[in-house]
Write a protein that holds these residues in place. Structure first.
Motif, PDB file in Angstrom:
ATOM      1  N   GLY A 123     -28.156 -10.693   0.887  1.00 16.95           N
ATOM      2  CA  GLY A 123     -27.433 -11.624   1.741  1.00 16.95           C
ATOM      3  C   GLY A 123     -26.963 -11.008   3.047  1.00 16.95           C
ATOM      4  O   GLY A 123     -26.227 -11.628   3.792  1.00 16.95           O
ATOM      5  N   ASN A 124     -27.340  -9.742   3.323  1.00 10.46           N
ATOM      6  CA  ASN A 124     -26.879  -9.069   4.545  1.00 10.46           C
ATOM      7  C   ASN A 124     -28.000  -8.812   5.535  1.00 10.46           C
ATOM      8  O   ASN A 124     -27.879  -7.964   6.413  1.00 10.46           O
ATOM      9  N   GLY A 125     -29.105  -9.532   5.375  1.00 11.87           N
ATOM     10  CA  GLY A 125     -30.238  -9.357   6.277  1.00 11.87           C
ATOM     11  C   GLY A 125     -31.332 -10.352   5.922  1.00 11.87           C
ATOM     12  O   GLY A 125     -31.125 -11.249   5.108  1.00 11.87           O
ATOM     13  N   ILE A 126     -32.489 -10.140   6.533  1.00 12.49           N
ATOM     14  CA  ILE A 126     -33.634 -10.990   6.196  1.00 12.49           C
ATOM     15  C   ILE A 126     -34.827 -10.102   5.865  1.00 12.49           C
ATOM     16  O   ILE A 126     -34.955  -8.990   6.384  1.00 12.49           O
ATOM     17  N   CYS A 127     -35.661 -10.615   4.982  1.00 13.38           N
ATOM     18  CA  CYS A 127     -36.826  -9.852   4.538  1.00 13.38           C
ATOM     19  C   CYS A 127     -38.029 -10.238   5.399  1.00 13.38           C
ATOM     20  O   CYS A 127     -38.397 -11.415   5.484  1.00 13.38           O
ATOM     21  N   LYS A 128     -38.607  -9.245   6.056  1.00 12.03           N
ATOM     22  CA  LYS A 128     -39.811  -9.470   6.854  1.00 12.03           C
ATOM     23  C   LYS A 128     -40.872  -8.495   6.372  1.00 12.03           C
ATOM     24  O   LYS A 128     -40.673  -7.280   6.444  1.00 12.03           O
ATOM     25  N   CYS A 129     -41.977  -9.051   5.877  1.00 14.31           N
ATOM     26  CA  CYS A 129     -43.079  -8.219   5.370  1.00 14.31           C
ATOM     27  C   CYS A 129     -42.583  -7.184   4.365  1.00 14.31           C
ATOM     28  O   CYS A 129     -42.853  -5.978   4.472  1.00 14.31           O
ATOM     29  N   ARG A 130     -41.788  -7.642   3.425  1.00 12.53           N
ATOM     30  CA  ARG A 130     -41.234  -6.807   2.346  1.00 12.53           C
ATOM     31  C   ARG A 130     -40.344  -5.663   2.836  1.00 12.53           C
ATOM     32  O   ARG A 130     -40.158  -4.671   2.154  1.00 12.53           O
ATOM     33  N   VAL A 131     -39.807  -5.804   4.050  1.00 11.99           N
ATOM     34  CA  VAL A 131     -38.866  -4.818   4.587  1.00 11.99           C
ATOM     35  C   VAL A 131     -37.622  -5.566   5.039  1.00 11.99           C
ATOM     36  O   VAL A 131     -37.718  -6.601   5.692  1.00 11.99           O
ATOM     37  N   CYS A 132     -36.466  -5.017   4.679  1.00 15.13           N
ATOM     38  CA  CYS A 132     -35.213  -5.662   5.064  1.00 15.13           C
ATOM     39  C   CYS A 132     -34.875  -5.347   6.515  1.00 15.13           C
ATOM     40  O   CYS A 132     -34.898  -4.192   6.939  1.00 15.13           O
ATOM     41  N   GLU A 133     -34.584  -6.420   7.253  1.00 17.29           N
ATOM     42  CA  GLU A 133     -34.031  -6.262   8.592  1.00 17.29           C
ATOM     43  C   GLU A 133     -32.567  -6.679   8.495  1.00 17.29           C
ATOM     44  O   GLU A 133     -32.269  -7.845   8.237  1.00 17.29           O
ATOM     45  N   CYS A 134     -31.683  -5.700   8.656  1.00 13.91           N
ATOM     46  CA  CYS A 134     -30.259  -5.915   8.386  1.00 13.91           C
ATOM     47  C   CYS A 134     -29.555  -6.609   9.536  1.00 13.91           C
ATOM     48  O   CYS A 134     -29.878  -6.391  10.709  1.00 13.91           O
ATOM     49  N   PHE A 135     -28.581  -7.441   9.156  1.00 10.59           N
ATOM     50  CA  PHE A 135     -27.689  -8.029  10.144  1.00 10.59           C
ATOM     51  C   PHE A 135     -26.818  -6.919  10.717  1.00 10.59           C
ATOM     52  O   PHE A 135     -26.679  -5.846  10.102  1.00 10.59           O
ATOM     53  N   PRO A 136     -26.182  -7.176  11.901  1.00 11.71           N
ATOM     54  CA  PRO A 136     -25.271  -6.153  12.447  1.00 11.71           C
ATOM     55  C   PRO A 136     -24.205  -5.779  11.421  1.00 11.71           C
ATOM     56  O   PRO A 136     -23.783  -6.611  10.623  1.00 11.71           O
ATOM     57  N   ASN A 137     -23.804  -4.542  11.447  1.00 13.73           N
ATOM     58  CA  ASN A 137     -22.767  -4.001  10.553  1.00 13.73           C
ATOM     59  C   ASN A 137     -23.271  -3.699   9.145  1.00 13.73           C
ATOM     60  O   ASN A 137     -22.474  -3.406   8.263  1.00 13.73           O
ATOM     61  N   PHE A 138     -24.621  -3.811   8.918  1.00  9.50           N
ATOM     62  CA  PHE A 138     -25.172  -3.437   7.614  1.00  9.50           C
ATOM     63  C   PHE A 138     -26.364  -2.528   7.832  1.00  9.50           C
ATOM     64  O   PHE A 138     -27.082  -2.631   8.821  1.00  9.50           O
ATOM     65  N   THR A 139     -26.575  -1.642   6.883  1.00  4.98           N
ATOM     66  CA  THR A 139     -27.699  -0.718   6.963  1.00  4.98           C
ATOM     67  C   THR A 139     -28.181  -0.422   5.542  1.00  4.98           C
ATOM     68  O   THR A 139     -27.618  -0.911   4.571  1.00  4.98           O
ATOM     69  N   GLY A 140     -29.207   0.392   5.426  1.00  7.69           N
ATOM     70  CA  GLY A 140     -29.766   0.741   4.121  1.00  7.69           C
ATOM     71  C   GLY A 140     -31.036  -0.033   3.849  1.00  7.69           C
ATOM     72  O   GLY A 140     -31.272  -1.078   4.453  1.00  7.69           O
ATOM     73  N   SER A 141     -31.839   0.458   2.898  1.00 11.45           N
ATOM     74  CA  SER A 141     -33.143  -0.167   2.623  1.00 11.45           C
ATOM     75  C   SER A 141     -32.977  -1.592   2.092  1.00 11.45           C
ATOM     76  O   SER A 141     -33.869  -2.416   2.245  1.00 11.45           O
ATOM     77  N   ALA A 142     -31.822  -1.907   1.482  1.00 12.04           N
ATOM     78  CA  ALA A 142     -31.570  -3.261   0.969  1.00 12.04           C
ATOM     79  C   ALA A 142     -30.406  -3.927   1.708  1.00 12.04           C
ATOM     80  O   ALA A 142     -29.833  -4.899   1.213  1.00 12.04           O
ATOM     81  N   CYS A 143     -30.045  -3.370   2.869  1.00 11.36           N
ATOM     82  CA  CYS A 143     -28.913  -3.876   3.659  1.00 11.36           C
ATOM     83  C   CYS A 143     -27.633  -3.949   2.818  1.00 11.36           C
ATOM     84  O   CYS A 143     -26.795  -4.820   3.005  1.00 11.36           O
ATOM     85  N   ASP A 144     -27.502  -3.028   1.876  1.00 15.70           N
ATOM     86  CA  ASP A 144     -26.361  -3.055   0.959  1.00 15.70           C
ATOM     87  C   ASP A 144     -25.269  -2.069   1.372  1.00 15.70           C
ATOM     88  O   ASP A 144     -24.301  -1.858   0.652  1.00 15.70           O
ATOM     89  N   CYS A 145     -25.426  -1.464   2.541  1.00 15.99           N
ATOM     90  CA  CYS A 145     -24.438  -0.490   3.010  1.00 15.99           C
ATOM     91  C   CYS A 145     -23.700  -1.076   4.218  1.00 15.99           C
ATOM     92  O   CYS A 145     -24.277  -1.239   5.286  1.00 15.99           O
ATOM     93  N   SER A 146     -22.419  -1.375   4.003  1.00 18.09           N
ATOM     94  CA  SER A 146     -21.603  -1.939   5.082  1.00 18.09           C
ATOM     95  C   SER A 146     -21.141  -0.821   6.017  1.00 18.09           C
ATOM     96  O   SER A 146     -20.742   0.249   5.573  1.00 18.09           O
ATOM     97  N   LEU A 147     -21.200  -1.098   7.313  1.00 25.68           N
ATOM     98  CA  LEU A 147     -20.704  -0.129   8.290  1.00 25.68           C
ATOM     99  C   LEU A 147     -19.241  -0.402   8.638  1.00 25.68           C
ATOM    100  O   LEU A 147     -18.661   0.290   9.464  1.00 25.68           O
ATOM    101  N   ASP A 148     -18.649  -1.409   7.988  1.00 22.92           N
ATOM    102  CA  ASP A 148     -17.249  -1.769   8.210  1.00 22.92           C
ATOM    103  C   ASP A 148     -16.351  -0.689   7.603  1.00 22.92           C
ATOM    104  O   ASP A 148     -16.467  -0.358   6.422  1.00 22.92           O
ATOM    105  N   THR A 149     -15.475  -0.109   8.417  1.00 22.95           N
ATOM    106  CA  THR A 149     -14.596   0.957   7.915  1.00 22.95           C
ATOM    107  C   THR A 149     -13.226   0.428   7.484  1.00 22.95           C
ATOM    108  O   THR A 149     -12.409   1.185   6.985  1.00 22.95           O
ATOM    109  N   ALA A 150     -12.959  -0.871   7.656  1.00 27.64           N
ATOM    110  CA  ALA A 150     -11.652  -1.441   7.291  1.00 27.64           C
ATOM    111  C   ALA A 150     -11.259  -1.156   5.839  1.00 27.64           C
ATOM    112  O   ALA A 150     -10.104  -0.796   5.574  1.00 27.64           O
ATOM    113  N   PRO A 151     -12.185  -1.277   4.858  1.00 26.65           N
ATOM    114  CA  PRO A 151     -11.773  -0.999   3.476  1.00 26.65           C
ATOM    115  C   PRO A 151     -11.400   0.477   3.244  1.00 26.65           C
ATOM    116  O   PRO A 151     -10.780   0.805   2.239  1.00 26.65           O
ATOM    117  N   CYS A 152     -11.763   1.350   4.174  1.00 23.83           N
ATOM    118  CA  CYS A 152     -11.464   2.785   4.037  1.00 23.83           C
ATOM    119  C   CYS A 152     -10.140   3.167   4.701  1.00 23.83           C
ATOM    120  O   CYS A 152      -9.721   4.321   4.625  1.00 23.83           O
TER     121      CYS A 152
END
Length: 150
Positions: A1-30
């Protein structure tokens, strides 16, 4: 839910990274209560603290089981301000004016959890081996407030 899949590769929305867009770049919870990322004792990875100081743990690296607790740290000052006795009786006016103190009649009149400021409930022994009860909290202005049972 944090990106879109294009040709079996995740393209992450801003503020998300990782192969499955499962890594938030938001530091607020820290963000620790002192305004530092991971209490200055860890790194924020994917919105979660990785504590680098082994003594500290918890979601923002603020819990330290082996450190002197808030209660023990302030016990002598509360004792001299409230009851005019204890280790710091002679130096009370110099060393122990860093908090606002309110006396309450009984333990059920102490502030209860659920208020916006972090609150520590304390039960400590005084110099006469009697228990005394107090709460310690710091408000958003950085002022320390102690409520002590008479």
């Amino acid at each position: 839910g944090n990106g879109i899949c294009k040709c079996r590769v995740c393209e992450c929305f801003p503020n998300f990274t990782g192969s499955a867009c499962d890594c938030s770049l938001d530091t607020a919870p820290c963000m620790a209560s002192n305004g530092q990322i991971c209490n200055g004792r860890g790194t924020c990875e994917c919105g979660t603290c990785n504590c680098t100081d082994p003594k500290f743990q918890g979601p923002t690296c603020e819990m330290c089981q082996t450190c002197l607790g808030v209660c023990a740290e302030h016990k002598d000052c509360v004792q001299c301000r409230a009851f005019d006795k204890g280790e710091k009786k002679e130096t009370c006016s110099q060393e122990c004016m860093h908090f606002n103190m309110t006396r309450v009649e009984s333990r059920d009149k102490l502030p209860q959890p659920g208020q916006p400021d972090p609150l520590s409930h304390c039960k400590e022994k005084d110099v006469d081996d009697c228990w005394f009860y107090f709460t310690y909290s710091v408000n958003s202005n950085g002022e320390a407030n102690v409520h002590v049972v008479e």
